[in-house]
Design a protein around this motif. Structure first.
Motif, PDB file in Angstrom:
ATOM      1  N   VAL A   1       5.557  -9.898  -3.396  1.00 52.64           N
ATOM      2  CA  VAL A   1       6.205  -9.938  -2.275  1.00 52.64           C
ATOM      3  C   VAL A   1       4.561  -9.137  -1.544  1.00 52.64           C
ATOM      4  O   VAL A   1       4.217  -9.076  -2.107  1.00 52.64           O
ATOM      5  N   GLY A   2       4.740  -9.941  -0.512  1.00 54.68           N
ATOM      6  CA  GLY A   2       4.024  -9.349   0.346  1.00 54.68           C
ATOM      7  C   GLY A   2       4.093  -7.303   0.679  1.00 54.68           C
ATOM      8  O   GLY A   2       4.015  -6.669   1.127  1.00 54.68           O
ATOM      9  N   SER A   3       2.607  -7.565   1.740  1.00 53.63           N
ATOM     10  CA  SER A   3       2.584  -6.660   2.365  1.00 53.63           C
ATOM     11  C   SER A   3       3.511  -5.975   3.195  1.00 53.63           C
ATOM     12  O   SER A   3       4.242  -6.721   4.068  1.00 53.63           O
ATOM     13  N   GLU A   4       3.215  -4.685   3.546  1.00 47.55           N
ATOM     14  CA  GLU A   4       4.690  -4.507   4.877  1.00 47.55           C
ATOM     15  C   GLU A   4       4.421  -4.678   5.658  1.00 47.55           C
ATOM     16  O   GLU A   4       5.206  -5.354   6.732  1.00 47.55           O
ATOM     17  N   GLY A   5       3.004  -5.376   6.257  1.00 41.99           N
ATOM     18  CA  GLY A   5       2.592  -5.299   7.801  1.00 41.99           C
ATOM     19  C   GLY A   5       2.217  -6.942   8.040  1.00 41.99           C
ATOM     20  O   GLY A   5       2.764  -7.808   8.848  1.00 41.99           O
ATOM     21  N   ASN A   6       1.876  -7.181   6.841  1.00 41.47           N
ATOM     22  CA  ASN A   6       1.060  -8.552   7.102  1.00 41.47           C
ATOM     23  C   ASN A   6       1.545  -9.394   6.344  1.00 41.47           C
ATOM     24  O   ASN A   6       1.212 -10.627   6.087  1.00 41.47           O
ATOM     25  N   GLY A   7       2.602  -9.861   5.116  1.00 37.56           N
ATOM     26  CA  GLY A   7       3.213 -10.686   4.302  1.00 37.56           C
ATOM     27  C   GLY A   7       1.988 -11.353   3.529  1.00 37.56           C
ATOM     28  O   GLY A   7       0.771 -10.352   3.087  1.00 37.56           O
ATOM     29  N   LEU A   8       1.971 -11.803   3.005  1.00 38.67           N
ATOM     30  CA  LEU A   8       1.466 -13.023   2.029  1.00 38.67           C
ATOM     31  C   LEU A   8       0.002 -12.840   3.232  1.00 38.67           C
ATOM     32  O   LEU A   8      -0.041 -13.321   3.794  1.00 38.67           O
ATOM     33  N   GLY A   9      -1.196 -12.818   1.925  1.00 42.24           N
ATOM     34  CA  GLY A   9      -2.435 -13.388   2.494  1.00 42.24           C
ATOM     35  C   GLY A   9      -2.053 -14.486   2.169  1.00 42.24           C
ATOM     36  O   GLY A   9      -1.562 -15.399   1.407  1.00 42.24           O
ATOM     37  N   ARG A  10      -3.081 -15.211   2.765  1.00 44.98           N
ATOM     38  CA  ARG A  10      -3.556 -16.971   3.225  1.00 44.98           C
ATOM     39  C   ARG A  10      -3.514 -17.038   1.346  1.00 44.98           C
ATOM     40  O   ARG A  10      -3.037 -18.443   1.438  1.00 44.98           O
ATOM     41  N   LEU A  11      -4.306 -16.764   0.922  1.00 49.52           N
ATOM     42  CA  LEU A  11      -4.290 -18.033  -0.929  1.00 49.52           C
ATOM     43  C   LEU A  11      -3.814 -17.730  -1.225  1.00 49.52           C
ATOM     44  O   LEU A  11      -3.249 -18.254  -1.965  1.00 49.52           O
TER      45      LEU A  11
ATOM     46  N   THR B   1       0.618  -1.600  -0.200  1.00 48.96           N
ATOM     47  CA  THR B   1       0.463  -0.373  -0.108  1.00 48.96           C
ATOM     48  C   THR B   1       0.889   1.524  -0.052  1.00 48.96           C
ATOM     49  O   THR B   1       0.469   2.444  -0.153  1.00 48.96           O
ATOM     50  N   ASP B   2       2.729   1.460   0.389  1.00 54.21           N
ATOM     51  CA  ASP B   2       2.946   1.960   0.436  1.00 54.21           C
ATOM     52  C   ASP B   2       3.698   2.488  -1.385  1.00 54.21           C
ATOM     53  O   ASP B   2       4.349   2.054  -1.790  1.00 54.21           O
ATOM     54  N   PRO B   3       2.612   3.363  -1.935  1.00 52.94           N
ATOM     55  CA  PRO B   3       3.711   3.911  -3.342  1.00 52.94           C
ATOM     56  C   PRO B   3       4.737   3.568  -3.967  1.00 52.94           C
ATOM     57  O   PRO B   3       5.515   4.025  -4.317  1.00 52.94           O
ATOM     58  N   ARG B   4       5.914   4.780  -2.213  1.00 53.47           N
ATOM     59  CA  ARG B   4       7.302   4.548  -2.375  1.00 53.47           C
ATOM     60  C   ARG B   4       7.553   3.303  -2.195  1.00 53.47           C
ATOM     61  O   ARG B   4       8.800   2.937  -3.333  1.00 53.47           O
ATOM     62  N   ASN B   5       7.195   1.983  -1.195  1.00 54.28           N
ATOM     63  CA  ASN B   5       7.149   0.952  -1.964  1.00 54.28           C
ATOM     64  C   ASN B   5       7.519   0.403  -2.722  1.00 54.28           C
ATOM     65  O   ASN B   5       8.315  -0.474  -3.769  1.00 54.28           O
ATOM     66  N   LEU B   6       6.295   0.074  -3.648  1.00 57.33           N
ATOM     67  CA  LEU B   6       6.005   0.094  -4.920  1.00 57.33           C
ATOM     68  C   LEU B   6       7.161   0.728  -6.119  1.00 57.33           C
ATOM     69  O   LEU B   6       7.485   0.337  -7.488  1.00 57.33           O
ATOM     70  N   GLY B   7       7.500   2.003  -5.752  1.00 56.96           N
ATOM     71  CA  GLY B   7       8.466   2.864  -6.633  1.00 56.96           C
ATOM     72  C   GLY B   7       9.433   2.655  -6.894  1.00 56.96           C
ATOM     73  O   GLY B   7      10.091   2.390  -7.689  1.00 56.96           O
ATOM     74  N   ALA B   8      10.191   1.590  -5.323  1.00 54.81           N
ATOM     75  CA  ALA B   8      11.116   1.120  -5.218  1.00 54.81           C
ATOM     76  C   ALA B   8      11.614  -0.257  -5.449  1.00 54.81           C
ATOM     77  O   ALA B   8      12.435  -0.760  -6.715  1.00 54.81           O
ATOM     78  N   ILE B   9      10.203  -1.268  -6.159  1.00 50.87           N
ATOM     79  CA  ILE B   9       9.882  -2.810  -6.399  1.00 50.87           C
ATOM     80  C   ILE B   9      10.043  -1.586  -7.671  1.00 50.87           C
ATOM     81  O   ILE B   9      11.060  -2.695  -8.961  1.00 50.87           O
ATOM     82  N   VAL B  10       9.399  -0.761  -8.046  1.00 49.92           N
ATOM     83  CA  VAL B  10       9.816  -1.284  -9.650  1.00 49.92           C
ATOM     84  C   VAL B  10      10.993  -0.661 -10.051  1.00 49.92           C
ATOM     85  O   VAL B  10      11.955  -0.852 -11.542  1.00 49.92           O
TER      86      VAL B  10
END
Length: 316
Positions: A268-278, A176-185
């Motif tokens: 790559v999962g979310s910043e706090g919760n990691g990967l969702g179960r499914l 959800t953090d656009p800065r993380n998205l930009g860094a990953i891109v």
């Protein structure tokens, strides 16, 4: 009685004087044969016809689909923010300056950068700039960026095939953090990935902040959106890709990963919760990054960079 047109089968004269037989004429023509029955593959509603005309799902036959962002444009407000966006090559439709704004060094640099890139400069009233930026603190300067044009998720496989390379795709689960998205891109572009996939909802999009953090990489690598991430991961698996997910308690340590040189999707999962179960259940393997101490987890952008570097080295 002769000429009684009410009798069944009698001849009736039309308004043009043409007789029509009660039991012949049209009825006789209706009884004429229609020729041989068409073959099954020529009958539109027969399953043989549908099978013969099934749409080819190969990369060469699949049409290129494109999706655009849900908003028409976004505003970057403030002198430092506008100058940084111009320096990083963020696509900008126009630079707006308020009437009477103080011409300091940042404003002059913004004008020079905009002129070099052929971006239009428009002067508006301060009240109008307040309205356009929804009351943001703009310091007399703002820039309008267009909605990002997302690729279709299937196009990323086509990009790999066009280069004769094994696909390497990065998928983000609720980052959800656009800065993380930009860094990953940025990392994906630097380590040879063919694209990044993000969900349409509950996830960061390619906003101005993501553009700036990517340092221009968003112009060199496609970012795709998908309605359902799990479904898209399964589609990649059907296309021959292995899917690995990053997890602190993964079954495979990154140095032991044996799938790096094949067609691969890294989730790559979310910043706090990691990967969702499914999403985790859909992955073929869960991979952990070995740590020197009990640090709980890495930032999503950092974790993606570490894994992409390891995969890049394994593919050399």
């Amino acid at each position: 009685m002769a000429g009684n047109s009410q009798r069944k089968g009698s001849i009736k004269k039309s308004g043009k004087g043409n007789p029509t037989a009660g039991s012949g004429g049209r009825v006789k023509r209706g009884l004429e044969g229609r020729g041989p029955t068409p073959k099954a593959k020529d009958r539109e509603y027969h399953k043989a016809y549908k099978a013969a005309n099934k749409v080819d799902r190969s990369a060469a036959a699949r049409p290129k689909k494109r999706r655009t962002g849900s908003t028409d444009a976004e505003w970057i407000a403030g002198r430092n923010s506008v100058v940084e966006a111009l320096r990083e090559g963020v696509p900008i439709n126009g630079v707006y300056v308020a009437e009477g704004a103080e011409r300091d060094g940042r404003l002059r640099e913004a004008f020079a950068l905009a002129a070099d890139r052929g971006i239009s400069l428009l002067e508006v009233t301060r009240n109008e700039l307040d309205r356009m930026t929804s009351g943001a603190v703009h310091q007399g300067l703002a820039a309008r960026i267009p909605s990002y044009e997302y690729a279709h998720a299937d196009d990323l496989l086509d990009a790999a095939a066009a280069n004769g390379e094994q696909p390497l795709i990065v998928a983000l689960d609720s980052v959800t953090d656009p800065r993380n998205l930009g860094a990953i891109v940025r990392s994906a572009a630097g380590f040879g990935a063919h694209g990044v996939v993000i969900p349409e909802r509950r996830a960061a999009g390619m906003t101005a902040s993501a553009w700036k953090t990517s340092a221009g990489a968003a112009a060199r690598i496609p970012v795709a959106q998908t309605v359902n991430l799990v479904r898209q991961l399964k589609a990649y698996q059907d296309a021959g890709c292995m899917v690995i997910g990053l997890a602190a308690d993964g079954d495979v340590s990154l140095p032991d990963l044996e799938l790096a040189d094949g067609p691969l999707v890294v989730v790559v999962g979310s910043e706090g919760n990691g990967l969702g179960r499914l999403v985790a259940e859909t992955c073929d393997q869960l991979v952990s990054i070995p740590m020197a101490n009990q640090l709980e987890s890495l930032n999503a952008g950092v974790a993606a960079s570490v894994v992409l570097f390891a995969i890049s080295e394994a593919r050399r």
